[in-house]
Enzyme design. Structure first.
Site, PDB file in Angstrom:
ATOM      1  N   ASP A   1      -2.856  -6.592   6.611  1.00 20.26           N
ATOM      2  CA  ASP A   1      -3.354  -7.196   5.376  1.00 20.26           C
ATOM      3  C   ASP A   1      -2.760  -8.574   5.163  1.00 20.26           C
ATOM      4  O   ASP A   1      -1.543  -8.762   5.319  1.00 20.26           O
ATOM      5  CB  ASP A   1      -2.923  -6.336   4.173  1.00 20.26           C
ATOM      6  CG  ASP A   1      -4.074  -5.531   3.593  1.00 20.26           C
ATOM      7  OD1 ASP A   1      -5.244  -5.907   3.806  1.00 20.26           O
ATOM      8  OD2 ASP A   1      -3.781  -4.517   2.940  1.00 20.26           O
TER       9      ASP A   1
ATOM     10  N   GLU B   1     -13.553  -0.060  -1.516  1.00 14.23           N
ATOM     11  CA  GLU B   1     -12.571   0.764  -2.250  1.00 14.23           C
ATOM     12  C   GLU B   1     -13.090   1.189  -3.614  1.00 14.23           C
ATOM     13  O   GLU B   1     -13.496   0.353  -4.444  1.00 14.23           O
ATOM     14  CB  GLU B   1     -11.251  -0.012  -2.402  1.00 14.23           C
ATOM     15  CG  GLU B   1     -10.207   0.785  -3.186  1.00 14.23           C
ATOM     16  CD  GLU B   1      -8.778   0.291  -3.006  1.00 14.23           C
ATOM     17  OE1 GLU B   1      -8.517  -0.560  -2.135  1.00 14.23           O
ATOM     18  OE2 GLU B   1      -7.918   0.798  -3.763  1.00 14.23           O
TER      19      GLU B   1
ATOM     20  N   ASP C   1      -1.125  -3.847   2.478  1.00 13.75           N
ATOM     21  CA  ASP C   1      -0.129  -4.384   1.543  1.00 13.75           C
ATOM     22  C   ASP C   1       0.241  -3.329   0.495  1.00 13.75           C
ATOM     23  O   ASP C   1       1.129  -3.553  -0.339  1.00 13.75           O
ATOM     24  CB  ASP C   1      -0.591  -5.703   0.913  1.00 13.75           C
ATOM     25  CG  ASP C   1      -1.881  -5.561   0.123  1.00 13.75           C
ATOM     26  OD1 ASP C   1      -2.492  -4.473   0.149  1.00 13.75           O
ATOM     27  OD2 ASP C   1      -2.294  -6.563  -0.515  1.00 13.75           O
ATOM     28  N   SER C   2      -0.388  -2.150   0.586  1.00 17.21           N
ATOM     29  CA  SER C   2       0.069  -1.005  -0.212  1.00 17.21           C
ATOM     30  C   SER C   2       1.534  -0.703   0.103  1.00 17.21           C
ATOM     31  O   SER C   2       2.205  -0.013  -0.664  1.00 17.21           O
ATOM     32  CB  SER C   2      -0.796   0.231   0.062  1.00 17.21           C
ATOM     33  OG  SER C   2      -0.921   0.457   1.453  1.00 17.21           O
TER      34      SER C   2
ATOM     35  N   GLU D   1      -8.911  -9.386   1.027  1.00 14.56           N
ATOM     36  CA  GLU D   1      -9.684  -8.916  -0.117  1.00 14.56           C
ATOM     37  C   GLU D   1     -10.734  -9.978  -0.423  1.00 14.56           C
ATOM     38  O   GLU D   1     -10.415 -11.164  -0.528  1.00 14.56           O
ATOM     39  CB  GLU D   1      -8.761  -8.631  -1.304  1.00 14.56           C
ATOM     40  CG  GLU D   1      -7.886  -7.436  -1.005  1.00 14.56           C
ATOM     41  CD  GLU D   1      -7.096  -6.924  -2.204  1.00 14.56           C
ATOM     42  OE1 GLU D   1      -7.347  -7.353  -3.346  1.00 14.56           O
ATOM     43  OE2 GLU D   1      -6.222  -6.066  -1.974  1.00 14.56           O
TER      44      GLU D   1
ATOM     45  N   LYS E   1      -6.924  -8.308   7.438  1.00 13.44           N
ATOM     46  CA  LYS E   1      -7.861  -7.903   6.382  1.00 13.44           C
ATOM     47  C   LYS E   1      -7.630  -8.795   5.172  1.00 13.44           C
ATOM     48  O   LYS E   1      -6.466  -9.088   4.854  1.00 13.44           O
ATOM     49  CB  LYS E   1      -7.653  -6.431   5.994  1.00 13.44           C
ATOM     50  CG  LYS E   1      -8.529  -6.001   4.811  1.00 13.44           C
ATOM     51  CD  LYS E   1      -8.591  -4.503   4.646  1.00 13.44           C
ATOM     52  CE  LYS E   1      -7.422  -3.884   3.956  1.00 13.44           C
ATOM     53  NZ  LYS E   1      -7.159  -4.367   2.573  1.00 13.44           N
TER      54      LYS E   1
HETATM   55  O1  KIV Z   1      -3.274  -1.810   1.401  1.00 17.22           O
HETATM   56  C1  KIV Z   1      -3.913  -0.792   1.712  1.00 17.22           C
HETATM   57  O2  KIV Z   1      -3.330   0.237   2.049  1.00 17.22           O
HETATM   58  C2  KIV Z   1      -5.378  -0.875   1.647  1.00 17.22           C
HETATM   59  C3  KIV Z   1      -6.234   0.360   1.638  1.00 17.22           C
HETATM   60  C4  KIV Z   1      -7.626   0.034   2.019  1.00 17.22           C
HETATM   61  C5  KIV Z   1      -5.857   1.536   2.375  1.00 17.22           C
HETATM   62  O3  KIV Z   1      -5.886  -1.927   1.582  1.00 17.22           O
END
Ligand code: KIV
Length: 273
Positions: free
Chosen positions: A88, A187, A49-50, A120, A118
């Protein structure tokens, strides 16, 4: 041992089996051409989500939507055939509870074709991870700095430098592991904490700013290619594409203004039949 053969895409169990073995190579991608470049070299491509900050100019990942993740996830799937692709789950798409998380995770998997999601992983996450994994959704956890919690964590500074923070990161990591996460992103935490977490969990850890003590590494591709004027201290720049792109664009602008572009070989001519 690689997590994939030449003809087969890497799987979550194969990634999990790399615990303590050859380090996992992971990078982010949000589009098809980048995924094509990364795919031969990576065990895992993360549609992070970056993307909200890197491609869409947002201040944080908080504004990223499910639709954005699905769109970019589909593009990355089109450009890859070997690496496991994880997408994400964006802020607000899973925290409310397991059924909503499953509805959104299954939507991501159906509409992109990705192999994993993924999330958080704060204290609330164990029940969600257990619910998803029991229903066929491979999950990667994410502890330490959690960019989606930027407002609650008071910024994105490194974690685990005080005793309280260490306990929280360790507890979050253990909970995600016990709930069935097949890998865990750590992270921006202190090196010895990353080592402790890696020893404490049964799944491989993937570090970003978390030292070589992890079972693998991930970076934001745009950071390691030098596409920004500023990068966090843990990023190693393998190229300076920002400078190269700036020079290329300036050269193009000069050529157009001086009528040097297009040249003889760059125009269509009438065909003589
Ligand atoms: O969103 C992202 O790019 C991440 C990092 C771990 C690379 O979560």
């Amino acid at each position: 041992m690689s997590a994939h053969s030449d003809s087969q895409r890497a799987t979550a169990p194969a990634i999990r089996a790399r615990k303590g073995g050859e380090p996992l190579v992971c990078l982010t991608a949000y589009d098809t051409p980048t995924a094509r470049l990364l795919d031969p070299h990576c065990d895992l491509i993360l549609v992070g989500d970056s993307v909200g900050m890197v491609l869409h100019g947002l201040d944080s990942t908080v504004g990223v939507t499910l639709e954005m993740m699905i769109l970019h996830g589909r593009a990355v799937m089109r450009g890859s055939s070997r690496a496991l692709v994880a997408v994400d789950m964006p802020f607000g798409s899973y925290e409310a509870g397991p059924p909503e998380a499953f509805a959104n995770a299954s939507r991501i998997m159906k509409e992109t074709g990705c192999q994993a999601v993924k999330i958080e992983s704060g204290a609330y996450a164990a029940a969600i991870i257990a619910f998803l994994t029991a229903r066929g959704v491979p999950v990667i956890g994410h502890v330490g700095v959690r960019p989606q919690a930027v407002h609650a964590q008071g910024g994105v500074r490194a974690r685990g430098r005080t005793l309280d923070e260490r306990e929280i990161v360790l507890a979050d990591a253990r909970a995600a592991d016990e709930a069935g996460a097949f890998a865990l992103v750590i992270e921006a935490v202190a090196e010895d904490l990353a080592r402790e977490v890696t020893a404490a969990v049964s799944c491989p850890t993937i570090g970003i700013g978390a030292s070589a003590a992890c079972d693998g590494q991930i970076l934001v591709t745009h950071d390691m290619l030098g596409l920004f004027d500023w990068t966090p201290r843990f990023v190693r720049r393998y190229a300076d594409l920002r400078a190269a792109m700036g020079e290329a664009v300036a050269a193009y602008a000069q050529d157009v203004r001086a009528r040097r572009f297009p040249g003889e070989g760059e125009v269509y001519k009438l065909k003589r039949t």
